[in-house]
Design an enzyme around this catalytic site. Structure first.
Site, PDB file in Angstrom:
ATOM      1  N   ASP A  84      -7.272   4.333  -4.442  1.00 26.28           N
ATOM      2  CA  ASP A  84      -7.886   3.988  -3.148  1.00 26.28           C
ATOM      3  C   ASP A  84      -8.444   5.214  -2.579  1.00 26.28           C
ATOM      4  OD1 ASP A  84      -7.769   2.022  -0.725  1.00 26.28           O
ATOM      5  OD2 ASP A  84      -7.491   3.724   0.089  1.00 26.28           O
TER       6      ASP A  84
ATOM      7  N   LYS B 195       0.825  -1.227   0.188  1.00 30.24           N
ATOM      8  CA  LYS B 195       0.019   0.020  -0.034  1.00 30.24           C
ATOM      9  C   LYS B 195       0.894   1.488  -0.078  1.00 30.24           C
ATOM     10  CE  LYS B 195      -4.318   1.020   0.073  1.00 30.24           C
ATOM     11  NZ  LYS B 195      -5.582   0.407  -0.425  1.00 30.24           N
TER      12      LYS B 195
HETATM   13  P1  NDP Z   1     -13.056   7.603  -2.812  1.00 28.64           P
HETATM   14  O1  NDP Z   1     -11.970   8.585  -2.412  1.00 28.64           O
HETATM   15  O2  NDP Z   1     -13.674   7.575  -4.035  1.00 28.64           O
HETATM   16  O3  NDP Z   1     -14.337   7.750  -1.759  1.00 28.64           O
HETATM   17  C1  NDP Z   1     -14.050   7.836  -0.217  1.00 28.64           C
HETATM   18  C2  NDP Z   1     -15.397   7.940   0.461  1.00 28.64           C
HETATM   19  O4  NDP Z   1     -15.191   7.937   1.629  1.00 28.64           O
HETATM   20  C3  NDP Z   1     -15.850   9.553   0.220  1.00 28.64           C
HETATM   21  O5  NDP Z   1     -17.218   9.779   0.279  1.00 28.64           O
HETATM   22  C4  NDP Z   1     -15.298  10.250   1.324  1.00 28.64           C
HETATM   23  O6  NDP Z   1     -15.894  11.407   1.709  1.00 28.64           O
HETATM   24  C5  NDP Z   1     -15.353   9.110   2.375  1.00 28.64           C
HETATM   25  N1  NDP Z   1     -14.273   9.414   3.496  1.00 28.64           N
HETATM   26  C6  NDP Z   1     -13.048   9.402   3.166  1.00 28.64           C
HETATM   27  N2  NDP Z   1     -12.112   9.574   4.358  1.00 28.64           N
HETATM   28  C7  NDP Z   1     -13.366   9.790   5.232  1.00 28.64           C
HETATM   29  C8  NDP Z   1     -13.132  10.311   6.663  1.00 28.64           C
HETATM   30  N3  NDP Z   1     -11.829  10.088   7.159  1.00 28.64           N
HETATM   31  N4  NDP Z   1     -14.421  10.108   7.152  1.00 28.64           N
HETATM   32  C9  NDP Z   1     -15.679  10.283   6.828  1.00 28.64           C
HETATM   33  N5  NDP Z   1     -15.705   9.784   5.466  1.00 28.64           N
HETATM   34  C10 NDP Z   1     -14.333   9.553   4.787  1.00 28.64           C
HETATM   35  O7  NDP Z   1     -12.430   5.968  -2.310  1.00 28.64           O
HETATM   36  P2  NDP Z   1     -12.917   4.505  -2.197  1.00 28.64           P
HETATM   37  O8  NDP Z   1     -14.446   4.579  -2.371  1.00 28.64           O
HETATM   38  O9  NDP Z   1     -12.059   4.170  -3.413  1.00 28.64           O
HETATM   39  O10 NDP Z   1     -12.455   4.046  -0.898  1.00 28.64           O
HETATM   40  C11 NDP Z   1     -13.342   3.860  -0.044  1.00 28.64           C
HETATM   41  C12 NDP Z   1     -12.964   2.913   0.916  1.00 28.64           C
HETATM   42  O11 NDP Z   1     -12.826   1.536   0.366  1.00 28.64           O
HETATM   43  C13 NDP Z   1     -11.610   2.941   1.651  1.00 28.64           C
HETATM   44  O12 NDP Z   1     -11.458   2.410   2.707  1.00 28.64           O
HETATM   45  C14 NDP Z   1     -10.757   2.094   0.682  1.00 28.64           C
HETATM   46  O13 NDP Z   1      -9.451   1.719   1.227  1.00 28.64           O
HETATM   47  C15 NDP Z   1     -11.559   0.916   0.363  1.00 28.64           C
HETATM   48  N6  NDP Z   1     -11.319   0.165  -0.845  1.00 28.64           N
HETATM   49  C16 NDP Z   1     -11.185   0.763  -2.003  1.00 28.64           C
HETATM   50  C17 NDP Z   1     -10.986  -0.019  -3.336  1.00 28.64           C
HETATM   51  C18 NDP Z   1     -10.903   0.432  -4.734  1.00 28.64           C
HETATM   52  O14 NDP Z   1     -11.154  -0.123  -5.409  1.00 28.64           O
HETATM   53  N7  NDP Z   1     -10.999   1.853  -4.608  1.00 28.64           N
HETATM   54  C19 NDP Z   1     -10.669  -1.555  -3.266  1.00 28.64           C
HETATM   55  C20 NDP Z   1     -10.905  -2.158  -1.882  1.00 28.64           C
HETATM   56  C21 NDP Z   1     -11.279  -1.003  -1.037  1.00 28.64           C
HETATM   57  P3  NDP Z   1     -15.176  12.953   1.712  1.00 28.64           P
HETATM   58  O15 NDP Z   1     -15.275  13.364   0.185  1.00 28.64           O
HETATM   59  O16 NDP Z   1     -15.877  13.844   2.303  1.00 28.64           O
HETATM   60  O17 NDP Z   1     -13.653  12.563   1.977  1.00 28.64           O
HETATM   61  O1  2IT Z   2      -7.866  -1.757  -1.021  1.00 25.13           O
HETATM   62  C1  2IT Z   2      -7.695  -2.284  -2.009  1.00 25.13           C
HETATM   63  O2  2IT Z   2      -7.901  -3.453  -2.247  1.00 25.13           O
HETATM   64  C2  2IT Z   2      -7.628  -1.135  -3.238  1.00 25.13           C
HETATM   65  N1  2IT Z   2      -7.656  -0.083  -2.964  1.00 25.13           N
HETATM   66  C3  2IT Z   2      -7.294  -1.728  -4.417  1.00 25.13           C
HETATM   67  C4  2IT Z   2      -5.958  -2.217  -4.944  1.00 25.13           C
HETATM   68  C5  2IT Z   2      -5.657  -2.470  -6.301  1.00 25.13           C
HETATM   69  O3  2IT Z   2      -4.425  -2.781  -6.421  1.00 25.13           O
HETATM   70  O4  2IT Z   2      -6.575  -2.623  -6.758  1.00 25.13           O
END
Ligand code: NDP
Ligand code: 2IT
Length: 452
Positions: free
Chosen positions: A170, A130
């Site tokens: 992420d 990461k």
């Molecule tokens: P985005 O940046 O697209 O969206 C993040 C969302 O979470 C936004 O709505 C944001 O709100 C909110 N958020 C972020 N930080 C905070 C915080 N400290 N408190 C409250 N709300 C928060 O990210 P993703 O959707 O990609 O990621 C969301 C989660 O999913 C994370 O935990 C990530 O690690 C996990 N994840 C993502 C993957 C991917 O493929 N993208 C794969 C697997 C897991 P705001 O705009 O107000 O910050």
């Molecule tokens: O938390 C996760 O699994 C991700 N943000 C996606 C990682 C990836 O390599 O696609």
């Protein structure tokens, strides 16, 4: 837990905390894993004698570097960035990059550690890593984000490669950021390779990668419900977040006949008692990815809905919960409220969104609970498929990728059931199942390599 297990966990955690002071998120992620793994490790002496837990909780390496860039007003700005290359026993390092002001070494170590198990569960050859930066993309112009990404890549490119380490997105790193990062990598090395995933479709990206994490979480939920003779049709769902994972989780819920009631961001949550429809969701995706607005604007657009400033959505009665925003966003008391309101199952779209106390409430009440390592592995799973397509220099159809995603989620569910107890019909502890199933392959590879 027997007293022998409890004391082994306690001794292990004391040592880990001493070696890694001031890293609470990393401690939390390790504690959850070690608590469920310890009985298995004590019963399988080769892992104990091989000191696998000590070795697995120490990253292979951590790269820390300065990122200087110039903002639109000509000011020089300095951020810090990291890449935690945790374990490459079963494949090149793989994991996302997070840009958010709350990013610390502790956060990235917890994420990198969990990624080892998650990637192993996908069945694809991917190690765990990461990275990220304390850079805050909010309020920055596209050009500022571009200059930041380019500067970051000037250092990062030395440490990554299609057979070495393959970053992705992420929180705060989506299509825009991956494009800037990939474009600059290509300039620096003068090679066009699959060094990042989540790329645009015109330059090596895979269909369905954008949707994969949210879709996968819903498929995992579907598998958990099917195991207890239930399904998604007609279920109400509370979803947190409004980014990539949350919006495509909501989309697959709608497509499956369920009704998402909420979305959120760091400002609060919106509640739509009629259910969020595909049309409303299209508006949210545009708001978040193009206009970069706030979820509170939903209530002006869609009458009859409410915004709850500074609150999280877990007080809204629902059948299903999908925490899809960030770590520690669902605490013990909130888990009790969900269970008290008749929750039927929960699946984690985000990484470590439930605290250890919340997980104990779900498990204690025999709620089918899909932990992040299993439930959100669809994102990195399709990243793995993007790597395969890049290596083969081909592009699969959306249908083909989605079928493979479904199979990956089904196989992860089966592995969890195999190691999660409960036999054919009893309660399955998916936390234990995911941790043990993810562990075995990596641990066996480490033993095979000898003392490394
Ligand atoms: P985005 O940046 O697209 O969206 C993040 C969302 O979470 C936004 O709505 C944001 O709100 C909110 N958020 C972020 N930080 C905070 C915080 N400290 N408190 C409250 N709300 C928060 O990210 P993703 O959707 O990609 O990621 C969301 C989660 O999913 C994370 O935990 C990530 O690690 C996990 N994840 C993502 C993957 C991917 O493929 N993208 C794969 C697997 C897991 P705001 O705009 O107000 O910050
Ligand atoms: O938390 C996760 O699994 C991700 N943000 C996606 C990682 C990836 O390599 O696609």
């Amino acid at each position: 837990m027997s007293s022998e297990h409890a004391s082994a966990v306690d001794t292990f955690m004391q040592g880990l905390k001493k070696r890694n002071p001031g890293e609470p998120e990393f401690h939390q992620a390790v504690e959850e894993v070690v608590e469920t793994l310890m009985p298995f490790v004590l019963a399988n002496k080769q892992y104990l004698d091989g000191r696998i837990l000590d070795r697995l909780t120490e990253p292979d390496r951590v790269v820390i570097f300065r990122v200087c860039w110039e903002d639109d007003d000509g000011n020089i700005r300095t951020n810090r960035a990291w890449r935690v290359q945790f374990n490459n026993s079963i494949g090149p390092y793989k994991g996302g990059m997070r840009f958010h002001p709350t990013v610390t070494l502790s956060v990235l170590k917890f994420l990198g550690f969990e990624q080892i198990f998650k990637n192993s569960l996908t069945g694809l050859p991917m190690g765990g890593a990461k990275g990220g930066s304390n850079f805050n993309p909010k309020g920055k112009s596209d050009r500022e984000v571009m200059r930041f990404c380019q500067s970051l890549m000037v250092e990062l490119h030395r440490h990554i490669g299609e057979d070495t380490d393959v970053p992705a997105g992420d929180i705060g790193v989506g299509a825009r950021e991956i494009s800037y990062l990939f474009g600059h990598y290509k300039r620096l090395v003068n090679r066009f390779t699959g060094v990042l995933t989540g790329k645009g479709l015109a330059f090596g990206g895979s269909l369905v990668r954008t949707e994969a994490t949210g879709y996968g979480a819903v498929y995992f939920m579907q598998n958990m419900l099917a195991r207890v003779g239930d399904g998604l049709e007609g279920k109400t769902a509370v979803v947190s977040g409004s980014g990539n994972v949350a919006t495509y989780c909501a989309q697959k819920l709608i497509q499956s006949g369920a009704k998402p009631l909420t979305l959120s961001d760091s400002g609060g949550f919106i509640h739509d008692p009629d259910g969020i429809t595909q049309e409303k969701l299209d508006w949210v995706v545009d708001l978040k990815t193009q206009r970069r607005g706030r979820i509170s604007e939903y209530t002006q657009q869609f009458p009859g809905t409410t915004f709850h400033e500074g609150q999280r959505p877990w007080s809204v009665p629902c059948d299903l919960a999908f925490p899809c925003a960030t770590q520690n966003e669902l605490e013990e008391e909130e888990a009790k409220t969900l269970v008290g309101n008749g929750l039927k199952a929960a699946a984690e779209g985000a990484n470590m969104p439930s605290t250890l106390g919340a997980i104990r409430i779900f498990l204690g009440n025999q709620i089918p609970f899909g932990p992040a390592k299993a439930a959100n592995a669809g994102g990195v799973g399709v990243s793995g498929l993007e790597q395969s397509q890049n290596s083969l220099r081909i592009a699969w159809s959306a249908e083909e990728v989605e079928d493979r995603l479904k199979s990956i989620m089904e196989s992860i569910h089966e592995q969890c059931v195999q190691y999660g107890g409960g036999g054919d019909a009893g309660y399955c502890n998916y936390v234990q199942g995911a941790n043990v199933a993810g562990f075995v392959k990596v641990a066996d590879a480490m033993l095979a390599y000898g003392v490394v």
